[in-house]
Design an enzyme around this catalytic site. Sequence first.
Site, PDB file in Angstrom:
ATOM      1  N   LYS A 225      47.853  46.540  -8.473  1.00 23.77           N
ATOM      2  CA  LYS A 225      47.795  47.052  -7.439  1.00 23.77           C
ATOM      3  C   LYS A 225      48.416  47.857  -6.898  1.00 23.77           C
ATOM      4  O   LYS A 225      50.124  47.606  -7.789  1.00 23.77           O
ATOM      5  CB  LYS A 225      47.422  46.159  -6.756  1.00 23.77           C
ATOM      6  CG  LYS A 225      45.896  45.152  -7.184  1.00 23.77           C
ATOM      7  CD  LYS A 225      44.973  45.781  -6.688  1.00 23.77           C
ATOM      8  CE  LYS A 225      43.995  46.069  -7.306  1.00 23.77           C
ATOM      9  NZ  LYS A 225      43.133  44.650  -6.113  1.00 23.77           N
ATOM     10  N   ARG A 259      41.889  37.507 -11.864  1.00 21.86           N
ATOM     11  CA  ARG A 259      40.921  38.822 -12.844  1.00 21.86           C
ATOM     12  C   ARG A 259      42.480  39.505 -12.946  1.00 21.86           C
ATOM     13  O   ARG A 259      43.400  40.235 -12.159  1.00 21.86           O
ATOM     14  CB  ARG A 259      40.851  39.517 -11.789  1.00 21.86           C
ATOM     15  CG  ARG A 259      39.940  40.863 -12.610  1.00 21.86           C
ATOM     16  CD  ARG A 259      38.584  41.056 -11.221  1.00 21.86           C
ATOM     17  NE  ARG A 259      38.081  42.960 -11.574  1.00 21.86           N
ATOM     18  CZ  ARG A 259      38.055  43.911 -11.744  1.00 21.86           C
ATOM     19  NH1 ARG A 259      39.740  43.989 -10.996  1.00 21.86           N
ATOM     20  NH2 ARG A 259      37.824  44.822 -12.289  1.00 21.86           N
TER      21      ARG A 259
END
Length: 277
Positions: A225, A259
């Site tokens: 991210k 994840r």
Amino acid sequence: MIWQTSRFQIDLSTPRVMGIVNVTPDSFSDGGKYFVPGGHFSAVFAHCEQLIREGADLLDIGGESTRPGAPPVPLDEELARVLPVVRHAVTLGVPISVDTYKPEVMRAVLDLGADIINDVWALRQPGATELVAAHPNCGVCLMHMHREPKTMQMTPMEGDVVPQVLSFLERAAHGLQAAGVEKNRIVLDVGVGFGKTVAQNFSLLARQQAFLAAGYPLLAAWSRKSSLAAVASLDMADRMVPSVAAALLAVERGARVVRVHDVRETVQALKVWAAAR
């Protein structure tokens, strides 16, 4: 702690690694790497198999990017991307999650044997809750998202996000249970990067244990991210190490599923964490 899904009861007493399978040309991290237009799926099939060899406990397949600014994908295009991959993946012996918010896609993949619906909209699209509630035992992951992918980073959330996100997720989970879905089918995701600032994202990690009070398992999705790059000043190709660090911190703070793109490295790090415990 068991996550009930279509074909599997996933034991979450041990943290589980969910490998990301993007069947998209525009995902923020690996868009186009495994997506080949024209119905050629050999690369993505091989990627699924490689992630399992690297230690993935389950796979998450997605046919529409939800990166900031991403436009929606037409239904027929998403189905064309996802269904062949799900049809192959359900033969590989691990639980299969599908990242979608469209009820039509949910129905199609569940009919193929998919185990989990992972929805960034937390089943807020018309018909989504009813579809999941009508299934006898599929798992579901409810995620918090502020606004929508196309606009979420234009006007991020304001104030202390922890109580706001917790309240949203509790309402979504309780509403799903009221619709007839057993609690052991539900996992929550705080939605790192979905309409939050960098500081807000890290506050969700620092105070992640506050979400355990809701009584549901947590899925953490920090992999690659942009918030990690913001503090570590890294390009996309160099985000593996901070991604693994964030996954470990999330597990240490109570996440039961992480994840990730970098399955092998995350699995190795979790083995060290487990040995230390």
